[in-house]
Design a protein around this motif. Structure first.
Motif, PDB file in Angstrom:
ATOM      1  N   UNK A 620      34.021  37.251  33.978  1.00  0.00           N
ATOM      2  CA  UNK A 620      34.439  37.117  32.571  1.00  0.00           C
ATOM      3  C   UNK A 620      35.947  37.106  32.439  1.00  0.00           C
ATOM      4  N   UNK A 623      37.382  33.959  33.762  1.00  0.00           N
ATOM      5  CA  UNK A 623      37.238  32.850  32.813  1.00  0.00           C
ATOM      6  C   UNK A 623      38.347  32.898  31.765  1.00  0.00           C
ATOM      7  N   UNK A 624      38.669  34.087  31.313  1.00  0.00           N
ATOM      8  CA  UNK A 624      39.760  34.193  30.340  1.00  0.00           C
ATOM      9  C   UNK A 624      41.070  33.687  30.942  1.00  0.00           C
ATOM     10  N   UNK A 627      40.876  29.857  31.448  1.00  0.00           N
ATOM     11  CA  UNK A 627      40.776  29.030  30.239  1.00  0.00           C
ATOM     12  C   UNK A 627      41.967  29.177  29.299  1.00  0.00           C
TER      13      UNK A 627
END
Lengths: 706, 706
Positions: A620, A623-624, A627
């Motif tokens: 998670x 991904x932050x 992105x």
């Protein structure tokens, strides 16, 4: 009576996109099943593997790669370019040193080549061409200066020198003022520290010989000119040739400074300003036309004949893949182009030589079963970069969604060695920390005993409000294949190279750039005789690649964007604040958005420190981090700027170093004749930036917050 | 001499966006710390919890919710609308039945309200207004028919009836033909199965009473009109009022059929065609003007006076969050709007009543510590939907990146019960399977003993080439708050409701839609006396929500897109193939792309079956499933269609049921006066679709393939 002194006739295969080609009378002799291995979710960077890779990257192998790659000219889609495609495929499919898989992908793209039957030429002729003027660097200001001297530009041929503005801009500016043809040369003052005689230049020094002609694309955009936003497959929609924008509006031809001297040193008219003077060994005058007592009859004119042909050609990318053991759906992409203008030993083969050595070392570990990266590594050899970053752009168009979903970072090593003094790195802020980490652990070439990092900081540095003195990372324009990754896809990108000491030379770039003198001998004799700088770049790029592919937590420090945003904000406040206040446009929301971003970024960095390595939250958080760069994209922000969607790195053509949309809109609003809609556009651009920053802060904020 | 029969004067708070308001002389009396609980990565849907939720969803509580929600008119931003914001916040923050957190977010948006001082009016006056014509449904064809009858439209007032084309289109079409004002009424033939007398209508049946006026937004786009693509924060850039597009170009006013009858049954001129006749109890004529022997002097004209004011108002969304235990960064969003036109018992309070009951049941389990979803659930009560889906659109603009990165699906339940015969579901193809799974397990209301699924299939079905006979899922237009989720963000979306038996009534929609007769009494008496249909929708939506939030593998069947693509392709081949062939445009690449998609989708579905439940690959696969819908977005495909970026679901205004860009471009290319650039646009649209399908196939293909 007809007479002509033919200054030069184009020969050879090298070409410029759109228009122009060589003018001169020189002659250069001419790695197993990824799913089978047992994997652990918490697989992290293995320092022993990293050390092993660093140790195995071999300077002499890079030398041999370069010798092979540069032994023949390999302009895009030429037989030699295609032979190199096969060379790369062979290496990457090698059973002992290759990758998991390799393949080519082809695009049918519009390229420009000279005509063998009708060579391009520049002639001095009796009055049937155009009067020659000297227009310095061909900027808008330069042409305005000529007009202020009451020089009538209509129908003239403008002789310009490289530098200052981009290639394409010279012709665009010239055409606006009625000029009908443009010549571009490389002034020895700009490239050779003034040296202009054969005895002072290659092969007697690294200097550009008088006959050297700098080629280059004069296309204003990047990507295949006929298929913007669409991959150039044979069946794809293509613009009508009459509807293409971005090509030079008038014939444009580069020449060597030997020929430029014949022309420039015979001009008549008022003297050129001091800043326009160069190192051809005469006083530069403005024209129009030639002086009565010079080499040419006083009524002589210049005739530029360009017969390049636009052709649809098939250009190949070569892609090699090492599948990730744990996260095969996260990609670290490393690429360079393959095509050159002539032999292209430096540009791009110095990069390709490094790419091949990295792939050999990684491939060997892979085939031995000693290593598999956590994430998927994609190695790429792009086609047709010199014609406008075409192969890489078509690739991003073809795999847009997938690449945006999954790409962790893009590493570009085009020219790997400009020269051997120091690292040069460009990138978006999240790339800074991983480049720093890598370079602190690698010895710099030479006998200094310093790390690459410590050597680098001596040449190029800045004072960071957070870290103190650090090496300075440059920003990414559109100079190589990272362009579509960062501007179109919003992928954290970087470009790595070794370069020269700017305190010791004023050269615009290494002197033989884009000329036929960019050869293996040149590299070996003057740029990096022991190939230790090539090795240093291979180690830096290899280490960055491994850190990105193998680290459990992505080594992208998103809080390094806070400095950028703060400095953009500061510039807006300092240089635009009063102006905006007068228009009742408040920077308050921007201040708030930057603060939100800084807070969210700092909190995320702290949060990561608290996470267990085995935590399911790793992905998670990653991904932050991955992105964040995407959150700065707005495909509707700059509708006239093809591909540019990143609200922080779109071209800033204004003088204030702030958010480009804001800077450009303010500059336009201040122009004479601008109306209220220009100020509305300023407000719109401000809202676009604020929304992007708030969105980026939201991407970094705790994931269950809204 | 001045005389006027005032047909109606606007009263009340309800308004239409842009223009128009009530005309009539009726009077209607007026849910613990998510991080603390121990979680397992492989947490999956718990059928016992699902059963428990189904059991607890209570019809009588929905009834009481509805009674409270609909007891007063609550048009957007009215005091009662704001009171309901507080009601929702209170429920969602309740310590025993609430969620993890709840908050409001406000937007400053442009809405249109009537003036209390200057009510809108429609008057029949001596010649100082415009001659009245009857224009059927106000389509382009309708106005052309009038002109073909040699009826001069310049300066006329057009009386039109609801249906056929959208509200906004009536005024746009009319203005093109010189009409200066439009009246819109609801014909009893379209809504009441012909019944038109007070004794046959509410409260004596579900029919619309003669005085009922159907309101609605006449804005052509959605979202706040002043801030397209930007969240409507107070500081955001706003368009100049003079630059707004999408508002009706001429005054437009809805009226009841009682008033319409006075006008229409007194018209002179030729008879209207059979298909234009309605159920007002007279022969409809076309005008212009009134007949000599009718209720009005023959030279009477109609004057439409609209005095609505555009105002910047603050509209609130209410957001409630249940944090995910395992994947807090994956969102399942469930929403409905809160604002009504008048009491809005059906629209939207029937949906809000269901939303509140679902939140109560889930909140209770949550607060007891009995359950926490795998993924984060976001419940939303949107503001200002009736004025153009404004609250939901601003939300998607504000959180664009984050929502695109993380949202698994959007569930919309606006009107939950149109009536009590059968489920009605609309959605993108990946939503089909989860709706089917849910409805197979829930009993239909009534005594049939059938499941909702088995009952549904009796009313609305189709033969799938893959599954055989299945219930038919409708497609998503822009009729409710799902619009920006599906069209702008590319998020798999669906809309759920119970509705009537279309074989038993030809009503366009439930008869009191958007009128002051849409009340609690109406619902209780005619639509769903025992609230069992409300309960059925609550169960369906609740089950779909839980399956999406809790299933280890996302229950989105991406291969269900293959049927859609195949049918679009088939239509293109059948209906456009010959035409395209004549233009040398080949559908071959489209055939290939559809095949690639089908192969990749089928392979992925097979791959999922082989995965272990504990596999680390679960999240990878889920990302593919989640992101598929995003791969169909192309923000540059339809630059003139605000927000529409989904290449499969953008508006198709042509007659061929294929890819909308292709269908529309072909239709335009076939128009008289179209040039070669129109065929180029066909080819461009074809390439856009092919690229999107290839990209979507790449998203589904094995993640390490390139």
């Amino acid at each position: 009576m007809h007479w002509a002194k033919i200054l030069g006739v184009a020969v050879g295969a090298a070409a410029l996109l759109g228009l122009g080609i060589i003018l001169g009378h020189f002659a250069i002799p001419k790695a197993t099943d990824p799913q089978a291995s047992s994997t652990s979710d918490s697989q992290d960077l293995d320092l022993a593997i990293l050390d092993s890779v660093m140790g195995q990257l071999d300077a002499s192998r890079i030398r041999e790669n370069l010798r092979e790659l540069s032994k023949e000219p390999h302009v895009a889609t030429s037989p030699r370019d295609e032979a190199l495609v096969q060379l790369l495929l062979g290496r990457w499919k090698d059973s002992a040193t290759g990758l998991d898989s390799a393949k080519t992908s082809e695009y049918t793209v519009l390229l420009s080549y000279p005509s063998a039957e009708q060579p391009n030429s520049v002639e001095v002729v009796d009055p049937s061409g155009g009067l020659l003027v000297y227009a310095n660097r061909g900027s808008e200001e330069d042409f305005k200066h000529l007009e202020a001297q009451r020089i009538k530009l209509e129908g003239t041929i403008a002789l310009t020198r490289y530098g200052g503005v981009g290639r394409g801009a010279k012709a665009i500016n010239a055409a606006k003022h009625g000029v009908v043809g443009v010549l571009v040369y490389t002034d020895p003052g700009d490239i050779n520290d003034g040296k202009n005689s054969p005895s002072e230049t290659f092969p007697n020094s690294w200097g550009l010989p008088p006959s050297g002609v700098e080629r280059g694309s004069y296309f204003e955009y990047f990507g295949d000119p006929l298929t913007p936003y669409l991959p150039a497959h044979p069946s794809s929609f293509r613009l009508d040739l009459n509807n293409i924008s971005g090509f030079p509006p008038i014939p444009t031809q580069p020449i060597g400074f030997e020929d430029a001297k014949d022309l420039l040193c015979n001009l008549t008219g008022p003297s050129a300003p001091g800043s326009w003077q160069g190192a051809l060994g005469c006083e530069y005058k403005l024209g129009p036309g030639f002086e009565p007592n010079g080499s040419f009859p006083a009524d002589s004119e210049v005739k530029v004949s360009v017969h390049n042909r636009l052709e649809l050609r098939t250009s190949s990318n070569v892609l090699g893949i090492i599948q990730g053991a744990v996260e095969p759906d996260r990609y670290v992409i490393y690429g360079n182009h393959r095509d050159s203008w002539v032999h292209g030993a430096v540009d791009p083969s110095s990069g390709t030589a490094v790419l091949l050595e990295i792939s050999r070392v990684l491939g060997t570990l892979l085939k031995k079963g000693a290593w598999r990266p956590r994430r998927t590594i994609i190695l790429a050899s792009w086609g047709a970069e010199e014609f406008g970053l075409i192969g890489s752009t078509e690739f991003t168009e073809e795999f847009l969604s997938k690449l945006q979903e999954r790409t962790v970072a893009y590493i570009n090593v085009d020219i790997s060695v400009f020269s051997n003094a120091t690292l040069r790195a460009q990138g978006t802020p999240p790339a800074q920390s991983v480049i720093f980490s890598a370079t602190k652990e690698i010895s710099a070439p030479g006998s200094s005993g310093l790390s690459i990092y410590d050597n680098w900081i001596r040449y190029t540095n800045r004072t960071s409000p957070v870290y103190g003195l650090v090496p300075k990372l440059g920003t990414l324009g559109a100079g190589s294949d990272y362009a579509s990754f960062v501007h179109f896809l919003g992928i954290t990108s970087m470009d790595l190279a070794y370069t020269y000491d700017q305190s010791k030379t004023s050269a615009r770039i290494y002197p033989t750039y884009h000329t036929a003198f960019d050869t293996f001998d040149y590299v070996e004799k003057f740029l990096d005789p022991d190939f230790s700088s090539h090795q240093a770049v291979a180690r830096t790029a290899g280490s960055v690649l491994l850190r990105l592919s193998d680290s459990l937590f992505l080594p992208l420090n998103v809080s390094d964007y806070s400095e950028t945003l703060q400095s953009f904000l500061q510039a807006a406040q300092d240089d635009l604040g009063t102006l905006l206040e007068k228009q009742n446009i408040s920077l308050g929301p921007l201040v708030t958005a930057v603060e939100k971003f800084k807070t969210a970024a700092a909190a995320l960095v702290q949060h990561i420190l608290t996470l267990q390595k085995s935590s399911p939250k790793v992905r998670m958080v990653n991904d932050q981090l991955m992105l964040l760069e995407r959150a700065f994209l707005n495909p509707r922000a700059f509708p006239d700027e093809r591909y540019y969607s990143h609200v922080l790195w779109a071209p800033n053509t204004a003088s204030v170093a702030t958010f480009p949309g804001l800077a450009n809109a303010c500059a336009r609003a201040q122009e004479i004749n601008s109306g209220p809609e220009a100020w509305a556009e300023v407000q719109r651009q401000l809202s676009i930036v604020v929304t992007a920053l708030e969105g980026a802060a939201a991407t970094l904020a705790p994931v269950a917050d809204l």
